[in-house]
Design a protein around this motif. Sequence first.
Motif, PDB file in Angstrom:
ATOM      1  N   LYS A  11      11.726 -37.739   1.344  1.00 31.74           N
ATOM      2  CA  LYS A  11      11.673 -37.546   2.780  1.00 31.74           C
ATOM      3  C   LYS A  11      11.336 -36.096   3.134  1.00 31.74           C
ATOM      4  CE  LYS A  11      14.391 -38.243   6.918  1.00 31.74           C
ATOM      5  NZ  LYS A  11      15.664 -38.678   7.464  1.00 31.74           N
ATOM      6  N   THR A  12      11.877 -35.149   2.370  1.00 31.75           N
ATOM      7  CA  THR A  12      11.619 -33.748   2.697  1.00 31.75           C
ATOM      8  C   THR A  12      10.148 -33.403   2.485  1.00 31.75           C
ATOM      9  OG1 THR A  12      12.298 -33.134   0.456  1.00 31.75           O
ATOM     10  CG2 THR A  12      13.952 -32.979   2.192  1.00 31.75           C
ATOM     11  N   ALA A  13       9.545 -33.955   1.428  1.00 30.73           N
ATOM     12  CA  ALA A  13       8.127 -33.685   1.197  1.00 30.73           C
ATOM     13  C   ALA A  13       7.280 -34.293   2.320  1.00 30.73           C
ATOM     14  CB  ALA A  13       7.695 -34.247  -0.145  1.00 30.73           C
ATOM     15  N   TYR A  14       7.655 -35.476   2.794  1.00 22.25           N
ATOM     16  CA  TYR A  14       6.928 -36.132   3.877  1.00 22.25           C
ATOM     17  C   TYR A  14       7.040 -35.331   5.168  1.00 22.25           C
ATOM     18  CZ  TYR A  14       5.854 -39.545   7.511  1.00 22.25           C
ATOM     19  OH  TYR A  14       5.332 -40.181   8.610  1.00 22.25           O
ATOM     20  N   VAL A  15       8.244 -34.853   5.476  1.00 25.08           N
ATOM     21  CA  VAL A  15       8.445 -34.075   6.695  1.00 25.08           C
ATOM     22  C   VAL A  15       7.668 -32.764   6.619  1.00 25.08           C
ATOM     23  CG1 VAL A  15      10.166 -32.820   8.049  1.00 25.08           C
ATOM     24  CG2 VAL A  15      10.673 -35.120   7.224  1.00 25.08           C
ATOM     25  N   LYS A  16       7.686 -32.112   5.464  1.00 25.12           N
ATOM     26  CA  LYS A  16       6.955 -30.859   5.298  1.00 25.12           C
ATOM     27  C   LYS A  16       5.453 -31.083   5.468  1.00 25.12           C
ATOM     28  CE  LYS A  16       8.363 -27.989   2.180  1.00 25.12           C
ATOM     29  NZ  LYS A  16       8.648 -27.356   0.882  1.00 25.12           N
ATOM     30  N   LEU A  17       4.946 -32.170   4.897  1.00 25.52           N
ATOM     31  CA  LEU A  17       3.526 -32.503   5.016  1.00 25.52           C
ATOM     32  C   LEU A  17       3.141 -32.759   6.466  1.00 25.52           C
ATOM     33  CD1 LEU A  17       0.856 -33.180   3.472  1.00 25.52           C
ATOM     34  CD2 LEU A  17       1.639 -35.551   3.517  1.00 25.52           C
ATOM     35  N   GLU A  19       4.702 -31.594   9.167  1.00 27.55           N
ATOM     36  CA  GLU A  19       4.809 -30.360   9.929  1.00 27.55           C
ATOM     37  C   GLU A  19       3.599 -29.457   9.699  1.00 27.55           C
ATOM     38  OE1 GLU A  19       8.549 -28.715   8.787  1.00 27.55           O
ATOM     39  OE2 GLU A  19       9.672 -29.939  10.228  1.00 27.55           O
ATOM     40  N   GLU A  20       3.092 -29.446   8.466  1.00 24.07           N
ATOM     41  CA  GLU A  20       1.903 -28.633   8.171  1.00 24.07           C
ATOM     42  C   GLU A  20       0.690 -29.162   8.923  1.00 24.07           C
ATOM     43  OE1 GLU A  20       1.494 -28.715   3.955  1.00 24.07           O
ATOM     44  OE2 GLU A  20       3.169 -27.348   3.621  1.00 24.07           O
TER      45      GLU A  20
END
Length: 96
Positions: A11-17, A19-20
């Motif tokens: 989930k954190t990788a998805y949210v970071k992606l 947001e970028e």
Amino acid sequence: MTIGISIMTSKTAYVKLMEEGGKMPKRQRRITRCDITVFNVDPVLWALGYHIAECFRKGEPMHVPPMRGSEWGHVLRALKIMQMWPDNFYRMEMTD
């Protein structure tokens, strides 16, 4: 053999992606429904809830069949009613 694409993502990788890219991650909508009343519980699912409670009381294993979300809600409601008022509703026959 190597696989270039991972099906599982955190989930954190998805949210970071997201947001970028300037997008907000999608939020899952929760549907709130009112409680099921005692007399609106399906009699078949009430009997299943009674059977589950009896097997639990005796310490016997019990297979719960696959159900839709609405059916599962009826079974859980029946179990909750039996837990709240064991003297009045534990052996209650659901009649019209």
